[in-house]
Scaffold this motif. Sequence first.
Motif, PDB file in Angstrom:
ATOM      1  N   GLY A   1       0.937  -1.175  -0.084  1.00  0.00           N
ATOM      2  CA  GLY A   1      -0.340   0.550  -0.049  1.00  0.00           C
ATOM      3  C   GLY A   1       0.854   1.423  -0.196  1.00  0.00           C
ATOM      4  N   LYS A   2       2.393   1.398   0.595  1.00  0.00           N
ATOM      5  CA  LYS A   2       3.023   2.337   0.736  1.00  0.00           C
ATOM      6  C   LYS A   2       3.896   2.842  -0.487  1.00  0.00           C
ATOM      7  N   ILE A   3       4.233   1.588  -1.163  1.00  0.00           N
ATOM      8  CA  ILE A   3       4.389   1.934  -1.921  1.00  0.00           C
ATOM      9  C   ILE A   3       3.550   2.642  -3.394  1.00  0.00           C
ATOM     10  N   TYR A   4       1.893   1.536  -3.527  1.00  0.00           N
ATOM     11  CA  TYR A   4       0.667   1.945  -4.333  1.00  0.00           C
ATOM     12  C   TYR A   4       0.546   3.664  -3.433  1.00  0.00           C
ATOM     13  N   LYS A   5       1.118   4.629  -2.657  1.00  0.00           N
ATOM     14  CA  LYS A   5       0.117   5.021  -1.948  1.00  0.00           C
ATOM     15  C   LYS A   5      -0.312   6.543  -3.294  1.00  0.00           C
TER      16      LYS A   5
ATOM     17  N   LYS B   1     -26.227   8.287   5.164  1.00  0.00           N
ATOM     18  CA  LYS B   1     -27.986   9.338   4.606  1.00  0.00           C
ATOM     19  C   LYS B   1     -26.836   9.188   2.686  1.00  0.00           C
ATOM     20  N   ASN B   2     -25.516   9.911   2.988  1.00  0.00           N
ATOM     21  CA  ASN B   2     -24.702   9.184   2.257  1.00  0.00           C
ATOM     22  C   ASN B   2     -23.760   8.521   1.432  1.00  0.00           C
ATOM     23  N   SER B   3     -24.879   7.548   1.785  1.00  0.00           N
ATOM     24  CA  SER B   3     -23.955   5.904   0.976  1.00  0.00           C
ATOM     25  C   SER B   3     -23.983   5.596  -0.187  1.00  0.00           C
ATOM     26  N   VAL B   4     -25.577   6.115  -0.305  1.00  0.00           N
ATOM     27  CA  VAL B   4     -26.071   5.703  -2.360  1.00  0.00           C
ATOM     28  C   VAL B   4     -25.431   7.029  -3.432  1.00  0.00           C
ATOM     29  N   LYS B   5     -25.085   8.036  -2.394  1.00  0.00           N
ATOM     30  CA  LYS B   5     -24.529   8.639  -3.146  1.00  0.00           C
ATOM     31  C   LYS B   5     -23.431   8.409  -3.639  1.00  0.00           C
ATOM     32  N   GLU B   6     -22.351   7.986  -2.581  1.00  0.00           N
ATOM     33  CA  GLU B   6     -21.053   7.397  -2.355  1.00  0.00           C
ATOM     34  C   GLU B   6     -20.981   6.506  -3.171  1.00  0.00           C
ATOM     35  N   LEU B   7     -21.886   5.158  -2.400  1.00  0.00           N
ATOM     36  CA  LEU B   7     -21.523   4.172  -4.119  1.00  0.00           C
ATOM     37  C   LEU B   7     -21.617   4.497  -5.443  1.00  0.00           C
ATOM     38  N   MET B   8     -21.963   5.526  -5.573  1.00  0.00           N
ATOM     39  CA  MET B   8     -22.710   5.760  -7.182  1.00  0.00           C
ATOM     40  C   MET B   8     -21.353   6.513  -7.517  1.00  0.00           C
ATOM     41  N   ALA B   9     -20.549   7.332  -6.720  1.00  0.00           N
ATOM     42  CA  ALA B   9     -19.161   8.245  -7.493  1.00  0.00           C
ATOM     43  C   ALA B   9     -18.293   7.504  -7.498  1.00  0.00           C
ATOM     44  N   ALA B  10     -18.354   6.632  -7.086  1.00  0.00           N
ATOM     45  CA  ALA B  10     -17.105   5.504  -7.275  1.00  0.00           C
ATOM     46  C   ALA B  10     -16.915   4.617  -8.697  1.00  0.00           C
TER      47      ALA B  10
ATOM     48  N   ARG C   1      -1.596   6.205  -5.932  1.00  0.00           N
ATOM     49  CA  ARG C   1      -3.051   4.897  -6.245  1.00  0.00           C
ATOM     50  C   ARG C   1      -3.874   5.234  -4.975  1.00  0.00           C
ATOM     51  N   ASN C   2      -5.066   6.434  -5.488  1.00  0.00           N
ATOM     52  CA  ASN C   2      -5.911   6.840  -4.504  1.00  0.00           C
ATOM     53  C   ASN C   2      -7.162   6.529  -5.369  1.00  0.00           C
ATOM     54  N   LEU C   3      -8.415   6.394  -4.252  1.00  0.00           N
ATOM     55  CA  LEU C   3      -9.873   6.277  -4.472  1.00  0.00           C
ATOM     56  C   LEU C   3     -10.128   7.068  -5.938  1.00  0.00           C
ATOM     57  N   ARG C   4     -10.894   7.333  -6.632  1.00  0.00           N
ATOM     58  CA  ARG C   4     -11.355   8.356  -7.972  1.00  0.00           C
ATOM     59  C   ARG C   4     -12.896   8.511  -7.524  1.00  0.00           C
TER      60      ARG C   4
ATOM     61  N   ARG D   1      -7.823   0.205  -3.895  1.00  0.00           N
ATOM     62  CA  ARG D   1      -6.572   0.527  -4.517  1.00  0.00           C
ATOM     63  C   ARG D   1      -5.666   0.524  -5.725  1.00  0.00           C
ATOM     64  N   ILE D   2      -5.450  -0.560  -5.863  1.00  0.00           N
ATOM     65  CA  ILE D   2      -4.489  -1.242  -6.585  1.00  0.00           C
ATOM     66  C   ILE D   2      -4.974  -2.142  -7.420  1.00  0.00           C
ATOM     67  N   GLN D   3      -6.201  -2.330  -6.996  1.00  0.00           N
ATOM     68  CA  GLN D   3      -6.444  -3.262  -8.657  1.00  0.00           C
ATOM     69  C   GLN D   3      -8.179  -4.101  -8.104  1.00  0.00           C
ATOM     70  N   THR D   4      -8.331  -4.633  -7.265  1.00  0.00           N
ATOM     71  CA  THR D   4      -9.764  -5.508  -7.219  1.00  0.00           C
ATOM     72  C   THR D   4      -9.936  -6.170  -5.542  1.00  0.00           C
ATOM     73  N   ILE D   5     -10.654  -6.308  -4.401  1.00  0.00           N
ATOM     74  CA  ILE D   5     -11.640  -6.903  -4.056  1.00  0.00           C
ATOM     75  C   ILE D   5     -11.356  -7.867  -4.534  1.00  0.00           C
ATOM     76  N   THR D   6     -10.858  -9.185  -3.159  1.00  0.00           N
ATOM     77  CA  THR D   6     -11.625 -10.783  -3.190  1.00  0.00           C
ATOM     78  C   THR D   6     -12.716 -10.730  -1.932  1.00  0.00           C
TER      79      THR D   6
END
Length: 388
Positions: free
Chosen positions: A31-35, A146-155, A37-40, A198-203
């Motif tokens: 994670g530090k190596i890819y620090k 209350k912001n959970s759906v907005k946050e999910l869609m923003a990702a 690479r942030n969530l857009r 952040r790096i690729q994909t969750i499992t």
Amino acid sequence: MELFLKILFYVSGFIIVWAMIGYPLSLKVIGKIYKNRNLRKDYSHQPTVTVMVVAHNEEKVILDKLYNILELDYPKDKIEFLISSDNSTDKTNEIVAKFIKEHQDRKLRLYEVKDRKGKTNAQNEAQKTVTSEYLVMTDANSMMDKNSVKELMAAFTSDDIAYVSGRLSIVNQGASEVSDAEASYWDSDMTIREIEGRIQTITAGNGALYACRTQDYYDFNPIQCHDSAMPPLYALQGKRAIANHDAIAYEKAGEVIEDEFGRKVRMNRIILKHILPDIRILNIFKYKWFSYFYFGHRTCRYLLWISHLILLLSNALLIHQSDLYSMTFAGQVLFYLLAIIAAITKTNNKYLVLIYYYTVTIIAQWAGVYRILTGKAKPFWEKAESTR
């Protein structure tokens, strides 16, 4: 024979240590190596959404859940709510129907599943009635920020992102030693998932809150869970499953060990398949970090039940070889004795509770394997009352 025993001893020991210590530490380094690479996020991305709540006999919490989802901060003309009732026999359907009638200005629907086949089947059936672009899945006892759906869609900032998981926040962390241990587990696991995403994909995702495109929805066998089956499926398709932990669901953890044990047994109802659900996962040249993530975060954890047994038995047969094996065997015996002491004394000592909690987790894996081998694994279960 001694060489074979030594191989068993060191391989099983490696699996245990790597699953619980090695992999999490390696992720921190990676994670530090890819620090950088942030969530857009893109908050202008506000597609049509269906929030699906699956419920079975949830009369205690369903009304709170209904009020909770109506408070979500998302354009009213782009969101609808679908309650999929998995053959509820209490007042759940009655409560939902009355609520819908009282809130006709909102898009609320009740889908009644006739034959109880579990959460995944209830999702499969109800999804066929969905026309929105995206699906948000949540549990009846999970209260959404209350912001959970907005946050999910923003990702969902690119076409290759097929799945976004939210963060589960335990609200009763101080209620008991059991809920404390569960909260600690989730905090640790959320850290790992954030780095993986952040790096690729969750499992694996989080059943309390996650989202996918409706067109990417997959009808899994009812014995499976979407939160554990969807991310690997998408990864093998060359897509990504990520975590946005600003999308939050609040939930109570089990406050008694019986509830948590039962929940973990249910989670392990297809543990043998999860060890390596698809041989293609091993192709590190094609799937890159996902192969590494799955082996460390999933395969090794799903092998803990058998690894602990093999480690103990092989160690017992190697005691005469050297003092090292005598010490490791004594350490294992002491570990299990401490777990038994914690169970008998109901101690509040956090270290003994963690040892006990971990041991119960391993036993739950064994119980899951037993149910699989005896044909007793089922896609549905009774809820843990201390989580309501």
